[in-house]
Scaffold this active site. Structure first.
Site, PDB file in Angstrom:
ATOM      1  CG  ASP A 138      -1.867  -1.179   1.264  1.00 16.81           C
ATOM      2  OD1 ASP A 138      -2.219  -1.688   0.183  1.00 16.81           O
ATOM      3  OD2 ASP A 138      -2.238  -1.602   2.369  1.00 16.81           O
ATOM      4  CE  LYS A 139      -0.164   8.560  -0.704  1.00 13.44           C
ATOM      5  NZ  LYS A 139      -1.248   9.567  -0.746  1.00 13.44           N
TER       6      LYS A 139
END
Length: 304
Positions: A138-139
């Site tokens: 994830d970011k």
């Protein structure tokens, strides 16, 4: 056009609407959300709204955005923390805040843009938007990612992931005191029927998901643990830890509003192991915990 609908829940009350939508809609920047609000693509209770509006419980938010299009990723000279590289694979330590591949709202500044500059031959592998990408994190999760540099390596690494022979270990700080040293969460993960932008444990169209965890330290209100992935579902650790009542600290999507201040979830992919696709050698890599997470952990340790 894609339509997104959200109903504000109690724990989201008094959050600015632009921040809330940034948390709810993955891979879209806050500036993009603000543009959508400005052009009327975001409606609050069927009326236009301003970016600084603080939401109330039961507010109904509708977001209308253009259909996602296949973007042409371009090479960008962005520094990369390269842990290992040869003619077949590259292992990157991704910083928190970097998106893995371009998407509407994040057309550039991604890991893929950086990789295309670093490895100009990548575009022919695994499509235009995800060249060489085998898995993603994830970011706002930091840590190790393996990337294939040719088709043979890509096929091998994907096969290893499917066969569950890779090693992926994460460090994380979670809410609450876990009373036992080891545990396994085995619960299927699929789209949340109440919020299509989130994942949830669900028996309806859920895919099998297994997370093993070990408790390293406990504090008054938190636990420091490692999680080993047996499967690799979207947001797996974040969803599983929420499911057992110990959401990841700092998680804006699955955690409580009152949490540790780390600008994203306290989750770091610290260990990555796989078999080299050409030589058959067993490779194992480690990436140190990022500084902000280390500082957070030390504060918890010092407060005991």
């Amino acid at each position: 056009m894609n339509n997104y609908e959200f109903t504000v829940e109690e724990h989201q009350v008094q959050t600015r609407i632009d921040k809330l939508l940034t948390d709810l809609i993955e891979d879209v920047s806050r500036s993009q959300i603000q543009l959508w609000i400005k052009d009327g693509s975001v409606q609050l209770n069927n009326e236009p709204v301003k970016s600084n509006y603080k939401v109330e419980e039961a507010d109904h938010i509708t977001v209308t955005i253009p259909e996602a299009v296949e973007l042409e990723a371009v090479a960008e000279d962005i520094p990369l923390d390269v842990i290992y590289e040869d003619d077949d694979v590259i292992v990157i330590n991704k910083p928190r805040g970097m998106v893995v591949h371009p998407a509407p709202g994040h057309p550039n500044g991604t890991l893929v843009n950086a990789l295309l500059h670093h490895c100009p031959d990548l575009p022919g592998i695994n499509g235009v938007i995800r060249p060489g990408i085998v898995h993603r994190i994830d970011k706002d999760t930091s840590g190790l990612l393996m990337v294939a540099k040719n088709d043979v390596a890509h096929e091998s690494l994907v096969s290893q992931l499917k066969a569950k022979t890779t090693k992926r270990l994460y460090q994380t700080i979670v809410h609450g005191v876990i009373p036992h040293e080891h545990g396994t969460v085995e619960a299927p993960i699929g789209r949340d029927k109440r919020d299509r932008q989130s994942m949830a444990v669900t028996d309806q169209n859920g895919r099998d998901a297994v997370t093993h965890f070990t408790v390293l330290e406990t504090f008054e209100k938190y636990s420091y643990i490692t999680c080993q992935l047996e499967t690799g579902r979207t947001h797996q650790i974040r969803v599983h830890m929420k499911y057992i009542g110990h959401p990841v600290a700092g998680d804006p999507k699955y955690g409580p509003k009152k949490t540790l201040d780390i600008n994203g979830q306290a989750l770091h992919a610290s260990v990555l192991g796989f078999t080299h696709p050409r030589t058959g050698e067993e490779l194992l890599f480690e990436a140190p915990m990022p500084e902000d997470m280390s500082i957070l952990l030390k504060k918890l340790q010092d407060s005991r």
